[in-house]
Write a protein that holds these residues in place. Structure first.
Motif, mmCIF file in Angstrom:
data_model
loop_
_atom_site.group_PDB
_atom_site.id
_atom_site.type_symbol
_atom_site.label_atom_id
_atom_site.label_comp_id
_atom_site.label_asym_id
_atom_site.label_seq_id
_atom_site.Cartn_x
_atom_site.Cartn_y
_atom_site.Cartn_z
ATOM 1 N N GLU A 209 -75.076 -17.747 -2.161
ATOM 2 C CA GLU A 209 -75.021 -18.437 -3.435
ATOM 3 C C GLU A 209 -73.909 -19.477 -3.384
ATOM 4 O OE1 GLU A 209 -77.083 -18.009 -5.827
ATOM 5 O OE2 GLU A 209 -78.060 -16.087 -5.376
ATOM 6 N N ARG B 220 -77.859 -12.649 -0.669
ATOM 7 C CA ARG B 220 -78.354 -14.034 -0.588
ATOM 8 C C ARG B 220 -77.171 -14.985 -0.773
ATOM 9 N NH1 ARG B 220 -83.596 -16.167 -1.452
ATOM 10 N NH2 ARG B 220 -83.570 -18.391 -2.011
ATOM 11 N N LYS C 80 -71.452 -14.886 -7.834
ATOM 12 C CA LYS C 80 -72.797 -14.357 -8.048
ATOM 13 C C LYS C 80 -73.340 -13.629 -6.823
ATOM 14 C CE LYS C 80 -74.135 -17.871 -11.465
ATOM 15 N NZ LYS C 80 -75.113 -18.923 -11.810
#
Length: 815
Positions: free
Chosen positions: A574, A572, A579
């Motif tokens: 970020e 995903r 992260k």
């Protein structure tokens, strides 16, 4: 035996008279005789004869003829030729034959004899003499066989009869009964007849057999030792008979057993018999020899580690045994490597006889080894050493060169130990004249260590590479490489490294107990790592729903290790790049430059980066990130809320909270004590979404489905209950209308409300299954009661309510 005829002179006289008397008659008949062929048999000289006897038969012929024979007839009707031989012929007319009356001729008084001619065939006239054939006597009675052993006395033969006459096989007669000879083995026949009425009988045969005498049996003289096991005597022969004397005595057929309790010689004799004939006796001498005395031995004590030597004893033909009775091939040699005492057994053998055993006790005296404070002494090169130390009596030292001294040696430290196993010194102590075993003291003179590294090579990423570490000096060693890798070793060794990139390995530090050394000429090893690459290509789809299949093409360069697997990963996006975390896409399957996987159904909606990776055992290879960003649309999810209580006639508001992308399609249905309601379908574009319901009585509502553009979703907290309280008492209404049951369908429990039930009334609640079987029965005086359904399986049941004589029934559903 021939019959006795009248003398020749008498016959001639009688014949002369007859011839004279008949001369004229003959002259008168001469003419007629000459004119016809005739053959006349003259009168016989006897009128009675024995079978087998002979008589002369005279024939007178009138013509020349030959081939004469004599025939005999009993009564004159039928003639049979009998044996005869020619005797004489007188002139042309008279012939004489000597005939033999056959032995088997039956006795009779009317026998006739005639002469016949065969050439020409003329049957002569029978003799005018009527002949009587006497009956032949039977052969005498006698034992028909005798058997004697060679050289034994035989008895004279005997028979029962009259006028006995004896013959041998050649026909020779004996004046008296003969006595057979037994000098020569074999069978001899004798014959005997009897005579009655001047007739001799047929001969009776008597066979006399002389059997050979067997030779003496074969024997072997025995020589045994005193008190040895006794055995039965044996000899080679048949039908043996044993005696204790050379001649005479009575023999036994059982083999005697000799005794060995007394020394000396005992003589036995044995013969053999064949066909009942016993042969001469053979001597079998048994000599029992004395047992010699046990050999003389002297206990022996020797020092441990002394030279090995063979044991000795005084005696002849010595044989040595261990205490278990096992025999040695020769005198055993005493080994002195271990202390202790043990026994050996020894015998002597004289004249083949073994003596009793003597016991020789051997003691190996031991001296304890001296005490050494340090068995290993480590020294550094160039340091000052101290003399070696040991505690004991009369110490004796031996240095590595073999030099022996009574003074403790001081190891030199000028040079490093050339033996990788160290320099060994030995020390012993001597007590009671016996030197102890050697104790070793190993001395290591160590130099500062040095270390080199070799093994430069080229390898694929993920493959372990061996590097060889070579040391000088004495271990153990401690080392450190330029990569930060540290370790220990006690000698030259090989380590395995797993570099992730081309790496140069250099020795930065090496040490041992003597301190820190230097690398050998700054040696190093370079491992060139071949790193394969993966390029993740552009995606064919930029937006997919969770649970959908994702296919990505990729290209590679370089070589991947065996067992490597390609798979997809998502991360995903970020804001904080630290992260970013890639996760594997399940069920990844790579074929022909593309890999396909399934996006997990629980994937959160959003924007993701995509890459292809290879497991490449031990060190994975991460591919480049695809230039295409992937938008993942989540699956729909719905939660129903709105548990509440209202009064009869009021509406209720329920709310559905969604996740995922709008719009959402969902369905619900209600349930009351009378059953399930119709499924209601709605479409929502707002979140949360509220909708109104108007229950007439307490009702449960539950979601049945939810979906969005990505398909069917998941439901959570799907059931709510709206409790409806009545406005007025209903004591007079029907029981069915007064009873409320909820929630329906139920999960763990069921609430039953009987409106208007007074405290003095008792209600009976029964639940039955669809077969009519009652599964639960309970009584209550409360208007509202709870019935547990935990123990019920899912299904449809009937709730029966009875208050007094009123009854009501409700259908319920257990999920």
């Amino acid at each position: 035996m021939p019959y006795h005829l009248p003398s020749t002179s008498s016959l001639k006289h009688i014949r002369q008279r007859l011839l004279t008397s008949l001369f004229l008659l003959i002259q008168l008949a001469c003419a007629s005789r000459l004119s016809a062929q005739t053959l006349d048999t003259e009168p016989l000289s006897v009128t009675a004869i024995c079978p087998g006897a002979q008589l002369d038969v005279t024939g007178f012929r009138t013509t020349a003829a030959d081939g004469y024979a004599i025939q005999l007839s009993d009564g004159g009707a039928t003639y049979t030729e009998i044996p005869s031989v020619f005797v004489s012929a007188s002139g042309r007319y008279e012939i004489v034959y000597r005939a033999t009356i056959p032995v088997g001729t039956p006795a009779g008084t009317n026998y006739r004899i005639r002469v016949v001619s065969k050439n020409p065939d003329i049957n002569g006239s029978p003799s005018p003499t009527i002949l009587t054939v006497k009956a032949a006597p039977a052969a005498p009675t006698a034992i028909n066989s005798y058997s004697y052993c060679q050289q034994t006395a035989a008895l004279s033969l005997s028979a029962t009869g009259t006028g006995l006459k004896w013959y041998d096989a050649s026909g020779k007669t004996f004046a008296t009964a003969p006595t057979p000879s037994t000098d020569i083995p074999g069978t001899v026949s004798y014959f005997v007849t009897q005579t009655t009425d001047n007739c001799e009988s047929a001969r009776a045969e008597i066979k006399v057999t002389t059997k050979s005498t067997p030779g003496a049996p074969g024997t072997v003289a025995l020589s045994v030792c005193q008190n040895s096991p006794t055995q039965s005597l044996s000899a080679t022969g048949q039908n043996l008979r044993w005696y204790t004397t050379e001649t005479g005595g009575t023999g036994i057929t059982t083999s005697p057993t000799y005794s060995t309790s007394q020394t000396g010689q005992t003589s036995y004799y044995v013969s053999q018999s064949l066909e009942g004939c016993e042969g001469p006796r053979a001597l079998l001498a048994v000599v029992v020899k004395p047992i010699p005395s046990a050999p003389a031995v002297t206990p022996k004590t020797i020092c441990q580690f002394a030279s090995a030597e063979a044991v000795t004893a005084i005696g002849e033909g010595l044989t040595w045994y261990n205490t278990d009775g096992n025999k040695f091939g020769a005198a055993p040699t005493i080994t002195t490597d271990k202390g202790g005492a043990f026994s050996l057994l020894v015998t002597q053998t004289v004249n083949g006889c073994e003596s009793p055993k003597s016991t020789l006790v051997v003691t190996i005296s031991t001296t304890p080894v001296p005490t050494v404070s340090k068995a290993t002494v480590e020294l550094c090169q160039g340091t000052t050493a101290q003399p070696l130390e040991a505690t004991g009596t009369n110490l004796k030292w031996t240095d590595p060169s073999g030099n022996v001294t009574t003074t403790a040696p001081t190891p030199p430290t000028l040079t490093v130990s050339s033996n990788p196993n160290g320099d060994v010194y030995y020390v012993t102590q001597t007590a009671n004249g016996c030197e102890s075993a050697k104790v070793a003291i190993t001395v290591f003179v160590q130099a500062l260590p040095a270390m080199s590294i070799t093994g430069s090579t080229t390898a694929n990423l993920g493959l372990e590479v061996p590097l060889k570490l070579t040391f000088t000096g004495i271990g153990p060693y401690r080392y450190k490489l330029s990569t930060g890798l540290t370790g220990t070793a006690i000698k030259d060794t090989t380590i395995l490294v797993l570099p992730e990139k081309t790496t140069v390995y250099q020795v930065t530090e090496v040490s041992n107990k003597c301190g820190t050394g230097l690398p050998n000429n700054g040696s190093s090893a370079t491992v060139t790592v071949l790193v394969p690459t993966i390029q993740t290509l552009a995606l064919t789809s930029t937006t997919l729903c969770a649970g959908a299949s994702l296919t990505t093409r990729f290209s590679t360069s370089g070589v991947f290790n065996s067992g490597s697997v390609f798979k997809l990963q998502l991360a995903r996006i970020e804001t904080d790049t630290t992260k970013v975390s890639y996760v594997d896409v399940p069920n990844s399957l790579a074929t022909d430059g593309q890999v396909t996987g399934t996006i997990p159904t629980n994937t959160t909606g959003g924007t993701y980066r995509v890459r292809v990776v290879a497991t490449n055992p031990k060190i994975p290879v991460n591919g480049s990130v695809s230039s295409t960003l992937l938008t993942v649309r989540p699956l729909a999810a719905a939660t129903l809320t709105g548990n509440q209580t209202i009064y009869e006639g009021q509406p209720a508001s329920l709310s559905v909270v969604f996740s995922g992308d709008a719009p959402w399609n969902f369905a619900y249905r209600d349930s009351t004590g009378t059953g399930l309601g119709t499924v209601q379908s709605l479409t929502a574009t707002t979140n949360p979404y509220a909708f109104a319901v108007n229950p007439r009585k307490t009702t449960s509502y539950f979601l049945t489905s939810v979906s969005n553009v990505c398909g069917a979703g998941t439901l959570t907290a799907r059931v709510v209950t709206v409790t409806v309280n009545p406005l007025l008492g209903i004591e007079d209404q029907l029981l069915t209308e007064a009873v409320e049951v909820y929630p329906v369908p139920a999960i763990t429990s069921l609430t039953v409300r009987i409106n208007g039930l007074s405290a003095t009334q008792t209600a009976l609640l029964e639940i039955t299954d669809m077969t009519g079987y009652t599964t639960t029965r309970q009584e209550t005086r409360q208007a509202t009661s709870s019935v547990s359904l935990d123990q019920y399986p899912a299904g449809t049941y009937i709730l029966n309510i009875r208050v007094g004589d009123r009854k009501a029934s409700k259908r319920i559903v257990k999920l």
